[in-house]
Design a protein around this motif. Structure first.
Motif, short mmCIF file in Angstrom:
data_model
loop_
_atom_site.label_atom_id
_atom_site.label_comp_id
_atom_site.label_asym_id
_atom_site.label_seq_id
_atom_site.Cartn_x
_atom_site.Cartn_y
_atom_site.Cartn_z
N GLY A 26 19.18 1.58 4.55
CA GLY A 26 18.81 1.23 5.92
C GLY A 26 17.37 1.52 6.23
N ALA A 27 16.64 2.23 5.37
CA ALA A 27 15.28 2.64 5.69
C ALA A 27 14.28 1.62 5.21
CB ALA A 27 14.97 3.99 5.06
N VAL A 28 13.18 1.50 5.92
CA VAL A 28 12.09 0.62 5.55
C VAL A 28 10.82 1.44 5.46
CG1 VAL A 28 10.68 -1.35 6.24
CG2 VAL A 28 13.14 -1.38 6.64
N VAL A 29 10.15 1.42 4.31
CA VAL A 29 8.91 2.15 4.16
C VAL A 29 7.83 1.43 4.95
CG1 VAL A 29 7.13 2.87 2.52
CG2 VAL A 29 9.54 3.02 1.90
N PRO A 30 7.05 2.13 5.74
CA PRO A 30 6.01 1.49 6.55
C PRO A 30 5.02 0.72 5.70
CG PRO A 30 6.34 3.78 7.21
CD PRO A 30 7.12 3.57 5.95
N ASP A 31 4.45 -0.35 6.31
CA ASP A 31 3.47 -1.15 5.60
C ASP A 31 2.29 -0.32 5.13
OD1 ASP A 31 3.89 -4.12 7.66
OD2 ASP A 31 5.00 -3.37 5.93
N ALA A 32 1.94 0.72 5.92
CA ALA A 32 0.80 1.55 5.54
C ALA A 32 1.03 2.24 4.22
CB ALA A 32 0.53 2.59 6.63
N ILE A 38 -0.64 0.23 -3.15
CA ILE A 38 -1.35 -0.86 -3.81
C ILE A 38 -2.81 -0.50 -3.99
CG2 ILE A 38 -2.10 -3.26 -3.55
CD1 ILE A 38 0.54 -3.82 -2.17
N ALA A 39 -3.41 0.11 -2.93
CA ALA A 39 -4.80 0.50 -3.04
C ALA A 39 -5.00 1.52 -4.14
CB ALA A 39 -5.28 1.08 -1.71
N ALA A 40 -4.00 2.39 -4.32
CA ALA A 40 -4.11 3.41 -5.35
C ALA A 40 -4.13 2.82 -6.75
CB ALA A 40 -2.96 4.41 -5.23
N THR A 41 -3.50 1.64 -6.92
CA THR A 41 -3.47 1.02 -8.24
C THR A 41 -4.70 0.17 -8.50
OG1 THR A 41 -2.30 -0.95 -7.48
CG2 THR A 41 -0.96 0.92 -8.18
N GLU A 42 -5.49 -0.13 -7.45
CA GLU A 42 -6.67 -0.97 -7.65
C GLU A 42 -7.70 -0.20 -8.46
OE1 GLU A 42 -8.66 -3.40 -4.84
OE2 GLU A 42 -6.91 -3.53 -3.57
N LEU A 64 10.27 1.47 -4.04
CA LEU A 64 9.57 0.22 -4.19
C LEU A 64 9.35 -0.12 -5.67
CD1 LEU A 64 6.93 0.66 -1.37
CD2 LEU A 64 8.94 -0.81 -1.32
N PRO A 65 10.41 -0.38 -6.42
CA PRO A 65 10.23 -0.76 -7.82
C PRO A 65 9.43 -2.03 -7.94
CG PRO A 65 12.46 -1.24 -7.06
CD PRO A 65 11.81 -0.45 -5.98
N GLY A 66 8.65 -2.12 -8.99
CA GLY A 66 7.80 -3.28 -9.17
C GLY A 66 6.46 -3.17 -8.48
N LEU A 67 6.21 -2.04 -7.79
CA LEU A 67 4.93 -1.84 -7.13
C LEU A 67 4.18 -0.64 -7.69
CD1 LEU A 67 5.86 -2.51 -3.40
CD2 LEU A 67 4.73 -4.03 -5.01
N LEU A 238 8.87 -13.13 -5.35
CA LEU A 238 7.98 -12.11 -4.82
C LEU A 238 8.16 -12.05 -3.31
CD1 LEU A 238 4.69 -13.07 -6.71
CD2 LEU A 238 6.39 -11.37 -7.38
N ARG A 239 8.35 -10.85 -2.81
CA ARG A 239 8.49 -10.69 -1.36
C ARG A 239 7.10 -10.70 -0.74
NH1 ARG A 239 11.68 -5.56 0.67
NH2 ARG A 239 9.83 -4.55 -0.21
N ASP A 240 6.84 -11.63 0.15
CA ASP A 240 5.53 -11.75 0.77
C ASP A 240 5.22 -10.49 1.56
OD1 ASP A 240 3.15 -13.08 1.51
OD2 ASP A 240 4.03 -13.63 3.43
N GLY A 241 4.01 -10.01 1.41
CA GLY A 241 3.61 -8.80 2.11
C GLY A 241 3.37 -7.64 1.18
N ASP A 242 4.30 -7.41 0.23
CA ASP A 242 4.08 -6.35 -0.75
C ASP A 242 4.21 -6.84 -2.19
OD1 ASP A 242 6.81 -6.67 -1.06
OD2 ASP A 242 7.35 -4.73 -0.22
N LEU A 243 4.59 -8.10 -2.38
CA LEU A 243 4.75 -8.71 -3.70
C LEU A 243 5.72 -7.94 -4.58
CD1 LEU A 243 1.17 -10.00 -4.65
CD2 LEU A 243 3.02 -11.18 -3.46
#
Length: 330
Positions: A26-32, A38-42, A64-67, A238-243
């Protein structure tokens, strides 16, 4: 191929293995949080050494598997690739085992030891290819970029000693003028070379549904689709927004050598969350692989887990719940 695979889109909650059904909490991790990971992997052009798993909360990495560039003890090295559009070179990387050594033993899945997916952050410039591994455990493939931008590189594989598959990812940037492509809410018709592909069916958040892809050429149904990597078609979602990513295959048994099929390929689907999904369908005819792209947004109302509770008549003397400092909203 084993039992008919079900398309499972990565969401939040239980970590789903390659080709298995996805269950959602039921939980959703915030977009932030997603943006931070993602920024950490750049790493610019693959030169950074930051570990995204350490840069974000551990719970986010599990949800968030795949991220992430690390999962189940396996990690993805920095990715080397040409720095700018038009520059010829190769894309290279190494998968590291839990001991930090190059992984050399893999279990073949769909006729390959590793599937490489590369896609730009706006969902365009999609490629599904298969690099070669050398004796040192490094994977390489000749490479050049057609367009500038920020790209996600997904490696999808099953370690030789593991029971389930692993998906690792990194983000790299390509120099040049960047013109992002706007993503529509729905795209059901696509052209791939001489072929027209139509998608039917819907995605329901929190529920199951079936997607059908029908291939035609010059207005006539194509019935000569050939086996490609052990199946008549492949679908990457791919889920748009976090891929968030999963590589899946159609329903049905593994085709026999020389067998052909068409014009329709069906996929059982489960969309874990409401939102927009980018779909990429690969198929082969006359020895050539073609790729068609689609966009679907989930239909219907949110599942019970995400709906606000119905109002009830509470006794006037009922005290308000104590504020324990935690945000219980999802």
């Amino acid at each position: 191929m084993n039992t008919p695979a079900r398309l499972s889109l990565y969401g939040l909650g239980l970590v789903a293995a390659f080709g298995t059904a996805f269950l959602v909490s039921g939980a959703v991790v915030p977009d932030a949080v997603v943006a931070d990971r993602i920024a950490a992997t750049e790493d610019g052009h693959g030169g950074g050494h930051e570990d995204a798993a350490a840069a974000a909360p551990e719970a986010a990495g599990a949800a968030l598997p795949g991220l992430s560039l690390e999962a189940d003890g396996y990690s993805l090295s920095p990715v080397a690739a040409p720095a700018a559009v038009g520059e010829e070179g190769e894309l290279a990387f190494t998968v590291l085992d839990p001991n930090g050594d190059p992984l050399r033993e893999y279990t073949e899945e769909h006729e390959k030891d590793l599937h490489l997916i590369v896609v730009r952050s706006d969902g365009s410039e999609f490629r599904h290819v298969h690099p070669e591994i050398d004796d040192a455990g490094e994977w390489t493939i000749p490479w050049s970029w057609d367009e500038a931008g920020t790209y996600r590189v997904f490696t999808d594989f099953t370690p030789g000693t593991a029971d389930a598959g692993v998906t690792l990812t990194r983000t790299i940037s390509v120099e040049g003028d960047f013109a992002p492509v706007a993503v529509e809410d729905e795209v059901r018709e696509a052209t791939a070379g001489d072929f027209d592909v139509t998608l039917s069916g819907d995605l329901a958040a929190g529920g199951s549904s079936t997607l059908s892809l029908e291939v035609s050429r010059d207005g006539e149904p194509v019935t000569t689709m050939e086996p490609y990597l052990g199946a008549f078609g492949h679908l990457v979602a791919l889920r748009d927004g976090d891929l968030a990513y999963l590589h899946v295959h159609p329903e049905g048994a593994e085709p026999e050598p020389g067998q052909v099929s068409g014009p329709t390929v069906e996929f059982a689907t489960e969309a874990p969350t409401a939102g927009r999904y980018l779909l990429y369908f690969d198929f082969q005819v006359d020895g050539e692989v073609h790729s068609a792209s689609f966009v679907l947004s989930t239909s219907g109302e949110a599942t019970a887990a995400t709906e606000a509770p119905a109002e009830t008549d509470a006794p006037a003397e009922s005290p308000a719940p104590a504020d324990d400092g935690h945000d219980d909203s999802h």
